[in-house]
Design a protein around this motif. Structure first.
Motif, PDB file in Angstrom:
ATOM      1  N   ALA A   6       0.879  -1.308  -0.012  1.00  0.00           N
ATOM      2  CA  ALA A   6      -0.026   0.059  -0.056  1.00  0.00           C
ATOM      3  C   ALA A   6       0.830   1.131   0.145  1.00  0.00           C
ATOM      4  N   TRP A   7       1.996   1.131   0.923  1.00  0.00           N
ATOM      5  CA  TRP A   7       2.849   2.450   0.863  1.00  0.00           C
ATOM      6  C   TRP A   7       3.368   2.749  -0.513  1.00  0.00           C
ATOM      7  N   GLN A   8       3.855   1.636  -1.279  1.00  0.00           N
ATOM      8  CA  GLN A   8       4.532   1.725  -2.178  1.00  0.00           C
ATOM      9  C   GLN A   8       3.677   2.253  -3.510  1.00  0.00           C
ATOM     10  N   ALA A   9       2.399   1.693  -3.486  1.00  0.00           N
ATOM     11  CA  ALA A   9       1.342   2.227  -4.495  1.00  0.00           C
ATOM     12  C   ALA A   9       0.953   3.530  -4.358  1.00  0.00           C
ATOM     13  N   GLY A  10       0.899   3.903  -2.888  1.00  0.00           N
ATOM     14  CA  GLY A  10       0.294   5.346  -2.617  1.00  0.00           C
ATOM     15  C   GLY A  10       1.442   6.577  -2.652  1.00  0.00           C
ATOM     16  N   ARG A  11       2.747   6.091  -2.422  1.00  0.00           N
ATOM     17  CA  ARG A  11       3.700   7.235  -2.246  1.00  0.00           C
ATOM     18  C   ARG A  11       4.060   7.898  -3.564  1.00  0.00           C
ATOM     19  N   GLY A  12       3.910   7.554  -4.740  1.00  0.00           N
ATOM     20  CA  GLY A  12       4.183   8.070  -6.000  1.00  0.00           C
ATOM     21  C   GLY A  12       4.423   7.009  -7.043  1.00  0.00           C
ATOM     22  N   ILE A  13       4.472   7.314  -8.015  1.00  0.00           N
ATOM     23  CA  ILE A  13       5.149   8.618  -8.550  1.00  0.00           C
ATOM     24  C   ILE A  13       4.071   9.605  -9.208  1.00  0.00           C
ATOM     25  N   TRP A  14       3.684  10.654  -8.519  1.00  0.00           N
ATOM     26  CA  TRP A  14       2.518  11.842  -8.900  1.00  0.00           C
ATOM     27  C   TRP A  14       2.960  13.232  -9.428  1.00  0.00           C
ATOM     28  N   LYS A  15       2.164  13.883 -10.063  1.00  0.00           N
ATOM     29  CA  LYS A  15       2.294  15.068 -10.079  1.00  0.00           C
ATOM     30  C   LYS A  15       1.589  15.798  -8.891  1.00  0.00           C
ATOM     31  N   PHE A  16       2.344  16.359  -8.191  1.00  0.00           N
ATOM     32  CA  PHE A  16       1.915  17.472  -7.040  1.00  0.00           C
ATOM     33  C   PHE A  16       2.575  18.598  -6.666  1.00  0.00           C
ATOM     34  N   ASN A  17       2.239  19.302  -5.712  1.00  0.00           N
ATOM     35  CA  ASN A  17       2.945  20.445  -5.318  1.00  0.00           C
ATOM     36  C   ASN A  17       3.758  20.056  -4.039  1.00  0.00           C
ATOM     37  N   ALA A  18       5.297  20.071  -4.552  1.00  0.00           N
ATOM     38  CA  ALA A  18       6.116  19.604  -3.559  1.00  0.00           C
ATOM     39  C   ALA A  18       5.915  20.509  -1.959  1.00  0.00           C
ATOM     40  N   ASP A  19       5.788  21.709  -2.423  1.00  0.00           N
ATOM     41  CA  ASP A  19       5.715  22.408  -1.001  1.00  0.00           C
ATOM     42  C   ASP A  19       4.572  21.990  -0.013  1.00  0.00           C
ATOM     43  N   ARG A  20       3.515  21.791  -0.823  1.00  0.00           N
ATOM     44  CA  ARG A  20       2.267  21.268   0.005  1.00  0.00           C
ATOM     45  C   ARG A  20       2.334  20.022   0.639  1.00  0.00           C
ATOM     46  N   ALA A  21       3.154  19.224  -0.195  1.00  0.00           N
ATOM     47  CA  ALA A  21       3.431  17.677   0.455  1.00  0.00           C
ATOM     48  C   ALA A  21       4.371  17.761   1.629  1.00  0.00           C
ATOM     49  N   LEU A  22       5.372  18.750   1.658  1.00  0.00           N
ATOM     50  CA  LEU A  22       6.295  18.774   2.842  1.00  0.00           C
ATOM     51  C   LEU A  22       5.777  19.321   3.802  1.00  0.00           C
ATOM     52  N   ALA A  23       4.596  20.087   3.578  1.00  0.00           N
ATOM     53  CA  ALA A  23       4.078  20.758   4.761  1.00  0.00           C
ATOM     54  C   ALA A  23       3.377  19.867   5.715  1.00  0.00           C
ATOM     55  N   GLN A  24       3.040  18.540   5.387  1.00  0.00           N
ATOM     56  CA  GLN A  24       2.375  17.351   5.956  1.00  0.00           C
ATOM     57  C   GLN A  24       3.409  16.657   6.899  1.00  0.00           C
ATOM     58  N   ASP A  25       2.780  16.176   8.003  1.00  0.00           N
ATOM     59  CA  ASP A  25       3.561  15.486   8.833  1.00  0.00           C
ATOM     60  C   ASP A  25       3.297  13.700   8.380  1.00  0.00           C
ATOM     61  N   GLU A  26       2.481  13.299   7.927  1.00  0.00           N
ATOM     62  CA  GLU A  26       2.104  11.871   7.595  1.00  0.00           C
ATOM     63  C   GLU A  26       1.115  11.845   6.631  1.00  0.00           C
ATOM     64  N   VAL A  27       1.054  10.650   5.939  1.00  0.00           N
ATOM     65  CA  VAL A  27       0.091  10.298   5.132  1.00  0.00           C
ATOM     66  C   VAL A  27      -0.434   8.942   5.379  1.00  0.00           C
ATOM     67  N   GLN A  28      -1.858   8.715   5.089  1.00  0.00           N
ATOM     68  CA  GLN A  28      -2.632   7.947   5.342  1.00  0.00           C
ATOM     69  C   GLN A  28      -2.946   7.110   4.025  1.00  0.00           C
ATOM     70  N   ILE A  29      -2.749   5.916   3.474  1.00  0.00           N
ATOM     71  CA  ILE A  29      -3.172   5.085   2.445  1.00  0.00           C
ATOM     72  C   ILE A  29      -4.473   4.531   2.762  1.00  0.00           C
ATOM     73  N   VAL A  30      -5.396   4.825   2.065  1.00  0.00           N
ATOM     74  CA  VAL A  30      -7.081   4.599   2.439  1.00  0.00           C
ATOM     75  C   VAL A  30      -7.490   3.514   1.312  1.00  0.00           C
ATOM     76  N   ASN A  31      -8.195   2.662   1.457  1.00  0.00           N
ATOM     77  CA  ASN A  31      -8.984   2.074   0.362  1.00  0.00           C
ATOM     78  C   ASN A  31     -10.182   2.523   0.138  1.00  0.00           C
TER      79      ASN A  31
END
Length: 103
Positions: A6-31
């Motif tokens: 789930a972590w490998q599938a959800g962590r990327g590779i994506w198009k996203f705003n890097a600054d916004r992602a780095l402003a987060q402390d954690e990520v949850q992968i949800v089905n």
């Protein structure tokens, strides 16, 4: 699907705003049922052309895994995420409460 998958599938590779992602402390992968498949801290990002991947530490065995997410959307400013075709049958429909559109 294991936490690692789930972590490998959800962590990327994506198009996203890097600054916004780095402003987060954690990520949850949800089905699609709203169950947490994996939780990870965000420690950075890696660049892959014009896309990014989240880097972090998978919190294996986190108490939230296997339970409904309690994090209401939108938790983060990550938007318009695309799950890469590497995992077309992963069942992932959300990343950190935000919709994922399969290609």
């Amino acid at each position: 699907m294991t936490e690692d998958e789930a972590w490998q599938a959800g962590r990327g590779i994506w198009k996203f705003n890097a600054d916004r992602a780095l402003a987060q402390d954690e990520v949850q992968i949800v089905n699609t049922e709203g169950l947490v498949l994996a939780v990870a801290t965000i420690t950075g990002i890696s660049k892959h052309g014009d896309r990014y991947a989240l880097e972090g530490e998978l919190l294996r065995g986190d108490a939230r895994v296997g339970k409904p997410t309690t994090t209401p959307p939108p938790v983060t400013q990550l938007r318009r995420l695309l799950l890469t075709s590497r995992f077309p049958h992963s069942g992932l429909k959300e990343l950190h409460g935000l919709p994922i559109h399969h290609p």
